[in-house]
Design a protein around this motif. Structure first.
Motif, PDB file in Angstrom:
ATOM      1  N   GLN A  74       0.837  -1.195   0.000  1.00 32.41           N
ATOM      2  CA  GLN A  74       0.000   0.000   0.000  1.00 32.41           C
ATOM      3  C   GLN A  74       0.877   1.252   0.000  1.00 32.41           C
ATOM      4  OE1 GLN A  74      -3.257   0.428  -0.205  1.00 32.41           O
ATOM      5  NE2 GLN A  74      -3.803  -1.734  -0.271  1.00 32.41           N
ATOM      6  N   ARG A  75       0.528   2.178  -0.864  1.00 29.14           N
ATOM      7  CA  ARG A  75       1.267   3.431  -0.933  1.00 29.14           C
ATOM      8  C   ARG A  75       0.770   4.407   0.129  1.00 29.14           C
ATOM      9  NH1 ARG A  75       0.583   5.152  -7.059  1.00 29.14           N
ATOM     10  NH2 ARG A  75      -1.562   4.634  -6.464  1.00 29.14           N
ATOM     11  N   LEU A  76       1.662   5.223   0.569  1.00 35.47           N
ATOM     12  CA  LEU A  76       1.322   6.219   1.571  1.00 35.47           C
ATOM     13  C   LEU A  76       0.426   7.293   0.938  1.00 35.47           C
ATOM     14  CD1 LEU A  76       1.780   7.161   4.484  1.00 35.47           C
ATOM     15  CD2 LEU A  76       3.708   8.508   3.651  1.00 35.47           C
ATOM     16  N   GLY A  77      -0.661   7.588   1.626  1.00 33.98           N
ATOM     17  CA  GLY A  77      -1.581   8.600   1.124  1.00 33.98           C
ATOM     18  C   GLY A  77      -2.660   8.051   0.215  1.00 33.98           C
ATOM     19  N   ALA A  78      -2.847   6.726   0.187  1.00 32.72           N
ATOM     20  CA  ALA A  78      -3.899   6.147  -0.657  1.00 32.72           C
ATOM     21  C   ALA A  78      -5.262   6.512  -0.095  1.00 32.72           C
ATOM     22  CB  ALA A  78      -3.743   4.633  -0.728  1.00 32.72           C
ATOM     23  N   SER A  79      -6.213   6.781  -0.985  1.00 33.79           N
ATOM     24  CA  SER A  79      -7.548   7.176  -0.561  1.00 33.79           C
ATOM     25  C   SER A  79      -8.331   5.977  -0.056  1.00 33.79           C
ATOM     26  CB  SER A  79      -8.286   7.834  -1.722  1.00 33.79           C
ATOM     27  OG  SER A  79      -8.454   6.906  -2.791  1.00 33.79           O
ATOM     28  N   GLN A  80      -9.415   6.271   0.628  1.00 32.27           N
ATOM     29  CA  GLN A  80     -10.265   5.203   1.145  1.00 32.27           C
ATOM     30  C   GLN A  80     -10.895   4.397   0.014  1.00 32.27           C
ATOM     31  OE1 GLN A  80     -13.381   6.595   3.701  1.00 32.27           O
ATOM     32  NE2 GLN A  80     -14.052   4.550   4.280  1.00 32.27           N
ATOM     33  N   PHE A  81     -11.237   5.069  -1.064  1.00 30.03           N
ATOM     34  CA  PHE A  81     -11.809   4.358  -2.208  1.00 30.03           C
ATOM     35  C   PHE A  81     -10.800   3.373  -2.800  1.00 30.03           C
ATOM     36  CE2 PHE A  81     -12.371   4.149  -6.853  1.00 30.03           C
ATOM     37  CZ  PHE A  81     -13.617   3.562  -6.907  1.00 30.03           C
ATOM     38  N   LEU A  82      -9.543   3.790  -2.929  1.00 29.21           N
ATOM     39  CA  LEU A  82      -8.520   2.909  -3.469  1.00 29.21           C
ATOM     40  C   LEU A  82      -8.275   1.720  -2.540  1.00 29.21           C
ATOM     41  CD1 LEU A  82      -6.462   2.370  -5.688  1.00 29.21           C
ATOM     42  CD2 LEU A  82      -4.829   3.799  -4.449  1.00 29.21           C
ATOM     43  N   GLU A  83      -8.296   1.951  -1.248  1.00 31.42           N
ATOM     44  CA  GLU A  83      -8.139   0.850  -0.307  1.00 31.42           C
ATOM     45  C   GLU A  83      -9.296  -0.137  -0.412  1.00 31.42           C
ATOM     46  OE1 GLU A  83      -7.748   2.535   3.510  1.00 31.42           O
ATOM     47  OE2 GLU A  83      -5.664   3.203   3.224  1.00 31.42           O
ATOM     48  N   GLN A  84     -10.506   0.375  -0.593  1.00 28.32           N
ATOM     49  CA  GLN A  84     -11.668  -0.506  -0.734  1.00 28.32           C
ATOM     50  C   GLN A  84     -11.579  -1.327  -2.018  1.00 28.32           C
ATOM     51  OE1 GLN A  84     -13.961  -1.026   1.483  1.00 28.32           O
ATOM     52  NE2 GLN A  84     -15.214  -2.413   0.257  1.00 28.32           N
ATOM     53  N   VAL A  85     -11.120  -0.704  -3.111  1.00 30.82           N
ATOM     54  CA  VAL A  85     -10.975  -1.419  -4.377  1.00 30.82           C
ATOM     55  C   VAL A  85      -9.916  -2.513  -4.257  1.00 30.82           C
ATOM     56  CG1 VAL A  85     -10.265  -1.199  -6.788  1.00 30.82           C
ATOM     57  CG2 VAL A  85     -11.831   0.463  -5.796  1.00 30.82           C
ATOM     58  N   ASN A  86      -8.791  -2.190  -3.623  1.00 32.96           N
ATOM     59  CA  ASN A  86      -7.741  -3.200  -3.438  1.00 32.96           C
ATOM     60  C   ASN A  86      -8.215  -4.344  -2.561  1.00 32.96           C
ATOM     61  OD1 ASN A  86      -5.972  -1.739  -5.033  1.00 32.96           O
ATOM     62  ND2 ASN A  86      -5.054  -0.661  -3.298  1.00 32.96           N
ATOM     63  N   PHE A  87      -8.981  -4.028  -1.531  1.00 31.77           N
ATOM     64  CA  PHE A  87      -9.503  -5.092  -0.673  1.00 31.77           C
ATOM     65  C   PHE A  87     -10.458  -5.998  -1.434  1.00 31.77           C
ATOM     66  CE2 PHE A  87     -12.805  -6.568   2.313  1.00 31.77           C
ATOM     67  CZ  PHE A  87     -12.020  -7.346   3.149  1.00 31.77           C
ATOM     68  N   GLN A  88     -11.306  -5.408  -2.277  1.00 31.07           N
ATOM     69  CA  GLN A  88     -12.234  -6.216  -3.068  1.00 31.07           C
ATOM     70  C   GLN A  88     -11.475  -7.083  -4.070  1.00 31.07           C
ATOM     71  OE1 GLN A  88     -15.532  -4.037  -4.607  1.00 31.07           O
ATOM     72  NE2 GLN A  88     -16.087  -5.595  -6.123  1.00 31.07           N
ATOM     73  N   ARG A  89     -10.446  -6.534  -4.708  1.00 29.08           N
ATOM     74  CA  ARG A  89      -9.628  -7.330  -5.641  1.00 29.08           C
ATOM     75  C   ARG A  89      -8.933  -8.478  -4.914  1.00 29.08           C
ATOM     76  NH1 ARG A  89      -5.394  -3.903  -8.662  1.00 29.08           N
ATOM     77  NH2 ARG A  89      -4.928  -6.009  -9.431  1.00 29.08           N
ATOM     78  N   ALA A  90      -8.450  -8.200  -3.722  1.00 29.18           N
ATOM     79  CA  ALA A  90      -7.787  -9.252  -2.948  1.00 29.18           C
ATOM     80  C   ALA A  90      -8.765 -10.369  -2.593  1.00 29.18           C
ATOM     81  CB  ALA A  90      -7.182  -8.657  -1.685  1.00 29.18           C
ATOM     82  N   MET A  91      -9.987 -10.024  -2.207  1.00 35.11           N
ATOM     83  CA  MET A  91     -10.983 -11.048  -1.887  1.00 35.11           C
ATOM     84  C   MET A  91     -11.333 -11.866  -3.122  1.00 35.11           C
ATOM     85  SD  MET A  91     -13.636  -9.420   0.865  1.00 35.11           S
ATOM     86  CE  MET A  91     -14.419 -11.017   0.969  1.00 35.11           C
ATOM     87  N   GLU A  92     -11.493 -11.214  -4.264  1.00 38.12           N
ATOM     88  CA  GLU A  92     -11.797 -11.935  -5.499  1.00 38.12           C
ATOM     89  C   GLU A  92     -10.664 -12.893  -5.869  1.00 38.12           C
ATOM     90  OE1 GLU A  92     -14.507  -8.406  -7.605  1.00 38.12           O
ATOM     91  OE2 GLU A  92     -12.478  -8.844  -8.293  1.00 38.12           O
TER      92      GLU A  92
END
Length: 532
Positions: A112-130
């Motif tokens: 995770q990059r420093l300063g990532a937005s909440q939306f980007l974190e949610q997208v990455n979490f969804q991709r990880a679950m998939e």
């Protein structure tokens, strides 16, 4: 092709011939080395196939680091490595997490990059679950590749605006593999259990041909029965057949009895409540709920007294005299006043009522039908020949009774049993011709290996006997033979006396050089060509 004269003159000299022989020996040795290397070339086997481009690049980079040779199959669909290093390479690549199958799991959250937005974190979490779900599904033996898409709505504080998540799964099955209903249901529940608030009815599964494997909201199968109900009926029928064949086989011998069962199972679920009243019973046997009895006494007094004010006054309290005068027995008794008595009785009995609540579960056996075929028995005659004879009536009845006991025969339920004694049709055994040894795969592989080494030995032997050995022989003879002399040199040497000292020979050579320089040049040229 025209060869220059200088080259022809060079090959005619002794030095030129030696150089050509050495080049021929080197070429023969090079050919023999190439044949040997071809014979020692390792057998390549498939390391991985059907991998993504990203995984292919990572795998090739790791193979280069491990100094493992590799090559691609035709079309680039598989990566080949030497057969003796296949398992070693797979284990080492597995330690590096390769191949990843093109799916990115929770390792995406590690970078995770420093300063990532909440939306980007949610997208990455969804991709990880998939990615993790796809890896879990790909671990099934029938699934070659899988892709999972999750639709996860945002949380809302309003109940009316809350939406449930949904999931879609695309499966790429191995050729010739299929998934039964139970396996599809397992994948549905696996995905639904991995995502919060995801209902199994919101999971859709599709194969690579576009066939819908999960029928949402529809669980009926053949004849309106669910797959688990069909499986229950099949298991029940197979259990009955197994019990019948296991008890009859010891009597008639193996492969002499066949049985089939058909079970009519009631999967309906019913509930019934009954409230009934029975007829009135005799009072002696009836239970009394309540009882009430009342009794009243009414009397009529004779009129007396003077009418007036005194008669309207209440009577004085009665007093009992201390002594009462004895009456004359002979005197007649005064007439008693007339009275009326009334008795009332009320009895309440309990009402005879029956309340019955019946709940009938599903899966009850309504009817069972069994058909059994028994082969003729084998009888050995006096001549030693085996003959087939039918069973007697007693033996048939005995087998029928055993079948009824094994199946749990119930006449009230309407069960039926049919036992038939008939000879079995014996199929002639198929004679499979023995495959010649030269067509068997193991012998073919052995012949290929032997032919490979035999061809290598033959080629190397021919190169040595026909090419290398004659060249070496000529090279050895050329090195031992005296240098060839030109006619001018022979004439000059003949002119020199045999027994002369050094000064005379030197003087004679100087005279010859001044008179005929060409002869001297040929002599020097011959010396240089013969390395002398």
């Amino acid at each position: 092709m025209v060869v220059p004269a200088s080259v022809m003159d060079f090959t005619r000299t002794a030095g030129g011939r030696k150089i050509m022989l050495m080049l021929g020996v080197a070429a023969a040795v090079a050919i023999m080395g190439a044949v040997w290397m071809w014979g020692q070339q390792p057998d390549y086997r498939v390391l991985f196939s059907n991998f993504s481009d990203r995984d292919g690049g990572a795998i090739v980079a790791e193979l280069d680091k491990m100094n493992i040779p590799y090559k691609y199959s035709e079309g680039g669909g598989a990566l080949l490595v030497p057969a003796d290093r296949v398992h070693d390479a797979r284990l080492k690549l597995a330690a590096q997490g390769l191949p990843k199958g093109g799916n990115v799991g929770f390792e995406l959250m590690e970078n995770q990059r420093l300063g990532a937005s909440q939306f980007l974190e949610q997208v990455n979490f969804q991709r990880a679950m998939e990615g993790e779900l796809a890896r879990s599904i790909e671990s099934l033996s029938a699934v070659q590749a899988a892709r999972v898409h999750l639709a996860m709505p945002k949380d809302s504080v309003f109940v009316s605006e809350q939406k449930q998540p949904t999931a879609s799964v695309l499966l790429n099955l191995h050729p010739g593999r299929v998934l039964d209903a139970q396996q599809v249901s397992a994948i549905v529940h696996l995905v639904a259990s991995s995502v919060p608030e995801l209902s199994p009815k919101n999971v859709t599964i599709v194969d690579q041909s576009g066939n819908l494997l999960s029928e949402t909201g529809k669980s009926a199968g053949i004849n309106g029965m669910a797959p688990n109900q069909i499986k229950y009926v099949q298991e029940l029928q197979q259990s009955v057949v197994h019990r019948i064949e296991s008890i009859i086989t010891p009597i008639v011998g193996p492969n002499n009895v066949r049985a089939e069962a058909t079970a009519d199972v009631d999967f309906s679920h019913s509930e019934q409540a009954v409230e009934s009243y029975k007829p009135n019973q005799t009072p002696d046997t009836m239970a009394i709920r309540s009882q009430q009895t009342s009794e009243s006494l009414n009397g009529t007094a004779s009129p007396g007294g003077v009418p007036g004010a005194l008669t309207n006054q209440p009577p004085a309290p009665a007093t009992a005299p201390l002594t009462a005068p004895a009456q004359n027995a002979a005197a007649p008794a005064a007439a008693a006043p007339a009275t009326a008595t009334r008795k009332d009785a009320t009895v309440n009995y309990e009402v005879d009522k029956t309340i019955q609540y019946v709940q009938q579960g599903s899966g009850g056996l309504k009817r069972l039908s069994v058909a059994v075929v028994v082969n003729y028995k084998q009888v050995v005659g006096k001549d030693g020949k085996v003959a087939m004879k039918p069973l007697t009536e007693a033996e048939t009845a005995q087998i029928t009774n055993l079948v009824k006991e094994a199946m749990g025969f119930n006449a009230e339920r309407g069960d039926s049993v049919n036992v038939v004694n008939t000879p079995f049709a014996r199929a002639e055994p198929e004679v499979i011709p023995e495959e010649p040894f030269w067509k068997q795969p193991e012998y073919i592989e052995m012949a290929k290996s032997a032919g490979k080494y035999l061809l290598m030995a033959l080629v190397m032997t021919l190169l040595y006997l026909r090419v290398l050995k004659p060249m070496l022989k000529k090279l050895a003879e050329a090195s031992k033979a005296p240098p060839a002399q030109s006619p001018q040199l022979q004439h000059a040497m003949a002119a020199l006396p045999g027994q002369r000292n050094y000064e005379e020979n030197l003087t004679r050579a100087q005279q010859m050089a001044s008179q005929d320089p060409r002869v001297v040049a040929n002599i020097v040229k011959t010396w240089v060509g013969s390395n002398e």
